[in-house]
Design an enzyme around this catalytic site. Sequence first.
Site, PDB file in Angstrom:
ATOM      1  CE  LYS A   1       0.762 -17.367   1.229  1.00  0.00           C
ATOM      2  NZ  LYS A   1       0.193 -18.672   1.525  1.00  0.00           N
TER       3      LYS A   1
ATOM      4  CE1 TYR B   1      -2.998  -3.081   0.845  1.00  0.00           C
ATOM      5  CE2 TYR B   1      -4.470  -1.255   1.294  1.00  0.00           C
ATOM      6  CZ  TYR B   1      -4.267  -2.591   1.035  1.00  0.00           C
ATOM      7  OH  TYR B   1      -5.336  -3.432   0.972  1.00  0.00           O
TER       8      TYR B   1
ATOM      9  CG  ASP C   1      -2.418 -19.765   3.220  1.00  0.00           C
ATOM     10  OD1 ASP C   1      -1.524 -19.133   3.796  1.00  0.00           O
ATOM     11  OD2 ASP C   1      -2.253 -20.909   2.792  1.00  0.00           O
TER      12      ASP C   1
ATOM     13  CG  ASP D   1      -7.733  -3.788   3.125  1.00  0.00           C
ATOM     14  OD1 ASP D   1      -8.828  -3.632   3.687  1.00  0.00           O
ATOM     15  OD2 ASP D   1      -7.444  -3.228   2.057  1.00  0.00           O
TER      16      ASP D   1
END
Length: 416
Positions: A226, A159, A280, A304
């Site tokens: 991740k 972002y 995930d 987000d």
Amino acid sequence: MFNHIRIPESGHKITIKDGALNVPDNPIIGFVEGDGIGPDITSASMRVWDKAVELAYGGQRKIHWCELYMGEKAGSLYDGNYFPDESLAAITELKVAIKGPLSTPVGGGFRSLNVSLRQALDLYACVRPVKYFSGVPSPLKRPEEVDVVIFRENTEDVYSGIEFVAGSPENQKLAKFLREEMNVDFEVNAGLGIKPVSEYRTKRLVRKAIEYAIDNGRKSVTLVHKGNIMKFTEGAFRAWGYELAKTEFADTTITEAELWDQFDGEVPEGKVIIKDRIADIMFQLLQLRPAEFDVIATTNLNGDYLSDAAAAEVGGIGIAPGANVADHIAVFEATHGTAPKYANQNKVNPSSLLLSGVMLLEYIRWQKAADLINRAYPKVIERGTVTYDFARLTKGATEVSTSGFADALIEQMQSS
Ligand code: NAP
């Protein structure tokens, strides 16, 4: 000196004393009404907050609201400027503010006002508590097990806006550098973006999450990342998170691995567990075993997605509250948008902004007022007195307007 903002003379400003908020009995707090449905939800919520404060403190305390301008209202006051500097200056001065949703004009040249606000004031932590209120329609079998607070890093990751459009001279320059000097390869004419994740910004976010967990008697902080794929960004977030816990919170935290290696899974008194999960699987776990999670600290993009997905489990973004915070500045906000088709209809659910105001009351440590709303809210919903969005999901509900919902809450607070 401000052009359009009037600081109420009746109140006093919140200050910082010895590194902590110093809140007078008559604090001046900023508010931005917001666009679209903003005015409807702001006026309804404000009546509830003010009444809760009055009932809790018998008139001894009172918030003195100071209107600040952003979005369309600012545009008409400040010659088309949707994001006036003096509103930023006023938030910095007042330390605490709450805002309705803001529309971002569609078309080139306009950045999201929300992203601009976070970056301009370096509001580095987006805090989203997600908990179930009984009576709220939910797709989960046991929604009452959901009670998490998500701390999302707000300022970096993908972002940060460092992107180069495919085919542009900047893109070609970067692509050439990467191919020739860094020896990496990728498809010709690919759009390129940079994902910065730094030690400093990771640690200040994780520090906030751990401090919150300690202050609020929470059991665990889960670092969501991740890192199995993006080792030097997401993986580094995980490593720096654990490192921070070890160096700054050695007396008050314990890792999940230590818990099992040394204590056979029995949490020692006064310790917050630090654990991590890959992003995930976290989406699955939050649906299947939400009770295992308490405070979550994560990077910007993960956070987000995760905060909206978690909110959906307990009624959706129409009721999810949120705040963007720095060390001594906090801007509380409705998490949904301006829903323009419902503007000025006195129809939508004010809960997201209303409950963000409850977070604000907790933040300034006016817990008694916050508790009044927290207790009244589920009672009103359980009775089936709800706005259209919940009414269409709840059999036998009585649909009320935005202001009607505020009236029902005020009545409930007064009667208890
Ligand atoms: P939106 O305004 O959040 O509205 C999408 C839908 O969500 C609405 O049509 C409505 O669903 C439901 N909804 C939203 N708020 C609700 C409430 N308080 N009560 C009940 N239902 C509610 O999203 P959008 O239409 O994508 O965005 C519109 C504008 O908002 C855009 O200009 C966008 O940039 C801006 N935006 C601002 C923020 C912010 O300021 N934080 C965040 C997101 C978007 P139904 O139609 O099913 O009734």
